[in-house]
Motif scaffolding. Structure first.
Motif, PDB file in Angstrom:
ATOM      1  N   SER A   1       0.844  -1.189   0.000  1.00  0.00           N
ATOM      2  CA  SER A   1       0.000   0.000   0.000  1.00  0.00           C
ATOM      3  C   SER A   1       0.882   1.243   0.000  1.00  0.00           C
ATOM      4  O   SER A   1       2.098   1.180   0.219  1.00  0.00           O
ATOM      5  N   TYR A   2       0.268   2.371  -0.246  1.00  0.00           N
ATOM      6  CA  TYR A   2       1.003   3.630  -0.292  1.00  0.00           C
ATOM      7  C   TYR A   2       1.685   3.912   1.052  1.00  0.00           C
ATOM      8  O   TYR A   2       2.855   4.281   1.094  1.00  0.00           O
ATOM      9  N   LYS A   3       0.954   3.712   2.146  1.00  0.00           N
ATOM     10  CA  LYS A   3       1.530   3.969   3.474  1.00  0.00           C
ATOM     11  C   LYS A   3       2.675   3.011   3.781  1.00  0.00           C
ATOM     12  O   LYS A   3       3.686   3.406   4.364  1.00  0.00           O
ATOM     13  N   ALA A   4       2.536   1.759   3.384  1.00  0.00           N
ATOM     14  CA  ALA A   4       3.613   0.791   3.618  1.00  0.00           C
ATOM     15  C   ALA A   4       4.848   1.160   2.806  1.00  0.00           C
ATOM     16  O   ALA A   4       5.977   1.055   3.296  1.00  0.00           O
ATOM     17  N   ARG A   5       4.647   1.586   1.553  1.00  0.00           N
ATOM     18  CA  ARG A   5       5.783   2.000   0.730  1.00  0.00           C
ATOM     19  C   ARG A   5       6.472   3.219   1.329  1.00  0.00           C
ATOM     20  O   ARG A   5       7.696   3.324   1.290  1.00  0.00           O
ATOM     21  N   ARG A   6       5.701   4.161   1.879  1.00  0.00           N
ATOM     22  CA  ARG A   6       6.316   5.339   2.522  1.00  0.00           C
ATOM     23  C   ARG A   6       7.148   4.929   3.724  1.00  0.00           C
ATOM     24  O   ARG A   6       8.249   5.426   3.931  1.00  0.00           O
ATOM     25  N   ARG A   7       6.617   4.024   4.524  1.00  0.00           N
ATOM     26  CA  ARG A   7       7.362   3.573   5.709  1.00  0.00           C
ATOM     27  C   ARG A   7       8.637   2.830   5.312  1.00  0.00           C
ATOM     28  O   ARG A   7       9.706   3.069   5.864  1.00  0.00           O
ATOM     29  N   TRP A   8       8.511   1.912   4.346  1.00  0.00           N
ATOM     30  CA  TRP A   8       9.685   1.154   3.908  1.00  0.00           C
ATOM     31  C   TRP A   8      10.721   2.056   3.270  1.00  0.00           C
ATOM     32  O   TRP A   8      11.920   1.858   3.463  1.00  0.00           O
ATOM     33  N   SER A   9      10.285   3.047   2.508  1.00  0.00           N
ATOM     34  CA  SER A   9      11.262   3.945   1.885  1.00  0.00           C
ATOM     35  C   SER A   9      12.024   4.737   2.938  1.00  0.00           C
ATOM     36  O   SER A   9      13.235   4.939   2.811  1.00  0.00           O
ATOM     37  N   LEU A  10      11.357   5.151   3.998  1.00  0.00           N
ATOM     38  CA  LEU A  10      12.030   5.865   5.078  1.00  0.00           C
ATOM     39  C   LEU A  10      13.030   4.963   5.791  1.00  0.00           C
ATOM     40  O   LEU A  10      14.170   5.367   6.053  1.00  0.00           O
ATOM     41  N   ILE A  11      12.632   3.732   6.072  1.00  0.00           N
ATOM     42  CA  ILE A  11      13.540   2.780   6.726  1.00  0.00           C
ATOM     43  C   ILE A  11      14.750   2.500   5.844  1.00  0.00           C
ATOM     44  O   ILE A  11      15.888   2.463   6.309  1.00  0.00           O
TER      45      ILE A  11
ATOM     46  N   PHE B   1      10.101   3.053  -4.015  1.00  0.00           N
ATOM     47  CA  PHE B   1      10.219   4.502  -4.048  1.00  0.00           C
ATOM     48  C   PHE B   1       9.308   5.171  -5.069  1.00  0.00           C
ATOM     49  O   PHE B   1       9.124   6.383  -5.026  1.00  0.00           O
ATOM     50  N   MET B   2       8.731   4.426  -5.993  1.00  0.00           N
ATOM     51  CA  MET B   2       7.945   5.018  -7.054  1.00  0.00           C
ATOM     52  C   MET B   2       6.659   5.654  -6.511  1.00  0.00           C
ATOM     53  O   MET B   2       5.850   5.001  -5.871  1.00  0.00           O
ATOM     54  N   GLY B   3       6.479   6.944  -6.749  1.00  0.00           N
ATOM     55  CA  GLY B   3       5.266   7.653  -6.366  1.00  0.00           C
ATOM     56  C   GLY B   3       5.211   8.118  -4.932  1.00  0.00           C
ATOM     57  O   GLY B   3       4.184   8.629  -4.488  1.00  0.00           O
ATOM     58  N   ILE B   4       6.285   7.985  -4.182  1.00  0.00           N
ATOM     59  CA  ILE B   4       6.266   8.358  -2.766  1.00  0.00           C
ATOM     60  C   ILE B   4       6.103   9.866  -2.580  1.00  0.00           C
ATOM     61  O   ILE B   4       5.480  10.316  -1.642  1.00  0.00           O
ATOM     62  N   GLY B   5       6.617  10.668  -3.486  1.00  0.00           N
ATOM     63  CA  GLY B   5       6.516  12.122  -3.354  1.00  0.00           C
ATOM     64  C   GLY B   5       5.172  12.692  -3.766  1.00  0.00           C
ATOM     65  O   GLY B   5       4.920  13.877  -3.600  1.00  0.00           O
ATOM     66  N   GLN B   6       4.288  11.846  -4.265  1.00  0.00           N
ATOM     67  CA  GLN B   6       2.971  12.290  -4.705  1.00  0.00           C
ATOM     68  C   GLN B   6       1.973  12.169  -3.560  1.00  0.00           C
ATOM     69  O   GLN B   6       2.235  11.552  -2.541  1.00  0.00           O
ATOM     70  N   ALA B   7       0.788  12.736  -3.777  1.00  0.00           N
ATOM     71  CA  ALA B   7      -0.282  12.603  -2.789  1.00  0.00           C
ATOM     72  C   ALA B   7      -0.772  11.165  -2.764  1.00  0.00           C
ATOM     73  O   ALA B   7      -0.645  10.425  -3.748  1.00  0.00           O
ATOM     74  N   ASP B   8      -1.350  10.757  -1.646  1.00  0.00           N
ATOM     75  CA  ASP B   8      -1.855   9.395  -1.492  1.00  0.00           C
ATOM     76  C   ASP B   8      -2.998   9.163  -2.477  1.00  0.00           C
ATOM     77  O   ASP B   8      -4.034   9.821  -2.397  1.00  0.00           O
ATOM     78  N   PRO B   9      -2.843   8.242  -3.406  1.00  0.00           N
ATOM     79  CA  PRO B   9      -3.906   8.013  -4.386  1.00  0.00           C
ATOM     80  C   PRO B   9      -5.140   7.334  -3.794  1.00  0.00           C
ATOM     81  O   PRO B   9      -6.216   7.392  -4.371  1.00  0.00           O
ATOM     82  N   ASP B  10      -5.010   6.713  -2.632  1.00  0.00           N
ATOM     83  CA  ASP B  10      -6.126   6.010  -2.005  1.00  0.00           C
ATOM     84  C   ASP B  10      -6.881   6.874  -1.000  1.00  0.00           C
ATOM     85  O   ASP B  10      -7.850   6.414  -0.416  1.00  0.00           O
ATOM     86  N   ASP B  11      -6.466   8.102  -0.789  1.00  0.00           N
ATOM     87  CA  ASP B  11      -7.076   8.972   0.205  1.00  0.00           C
ATOM     88  C   ASP B  11      -8.193   9.786  -0.443  1.00  0.00           C
ATOM     89  O   ASP B  11      -7.933  10.717  -1.198  1.00  0.00           O
ATOM     90  N   PRO B  12      -9.456   9.467  -0.141  1.00  0.00           N
ATOM     91  CA  PRO B  12     -10.553  10.219  -0.762  1.00  0.00           C
ATOM     92  C   PRO B  12     -10.691  11.635  -0.209  1.00  0.00           C
ATOM     93  O   PRO B  12     -11.267  12.497  -0.852  1.00  0.00           O
ATOM     94  N   ALA B  13     -10.146  11.887   0.986  1.00  0.00           N
ATOM     95  CA  ALA B  13     -10.249  13.213   1.583  1.00  0.00           C
ATOM     96  C   ALA B  13      -9.290  14.209   0.948  1.00  0.00           C
ATOM     97  O   ALA B  13      -9.455  15.411   1.077  1.00  0.00           O
TER      98      ALA B  13
END
Length: 83
Positions: free
Chosen positions: A4-14, A61-73
């Motif tokens: 998921s987008y959040k998991a990719r963000r966490r893994w990229s930071l680690i 790392f692909m798409g990490i700098g973009q907005a969350d595509p799964d966030d409807p808010a």
């Protein structure tokens, strides 16, 4: 299984905070074991190793700098505040 987008963000930071410095230390250690090759060979090895780490992790790392595509808010249709 896709991350998921959040998991990719966490893994990229680690990866960037912990994994990349460990990889750098490992590369320098291996180069020290090899002795002192000619400067051009050493430069090519470091450039090669500097690029090599990114290929297997490209999908993390692909798409990490973009907005969350799964966030409807997330409102992506706002006007540019600079205009």
């Amino acid at each position: 299984m896709a991350l998921s987008y959040k998991a990719r963000r966490r893994w990229s930071l680690i990866i960037l905070v912990i994994g990349l410095p460990l990889y750098i230390v490992a590369c320098v250690t291996v180069m020290n074991w090899l002795g002192r090759p000619p400067i051009l060979v050493e430069l090519l090895v470091y450039v090669g190793l500097g690029v090599l780490w990114a290929f297997p992790l490209k999908m993390v790392f692909m798409g990490i700098g973009q907005a969350d595509p799964d966030d409807p808010a997330e409102d992506t249709t706002r006007d540019d505040p600079r205009s």
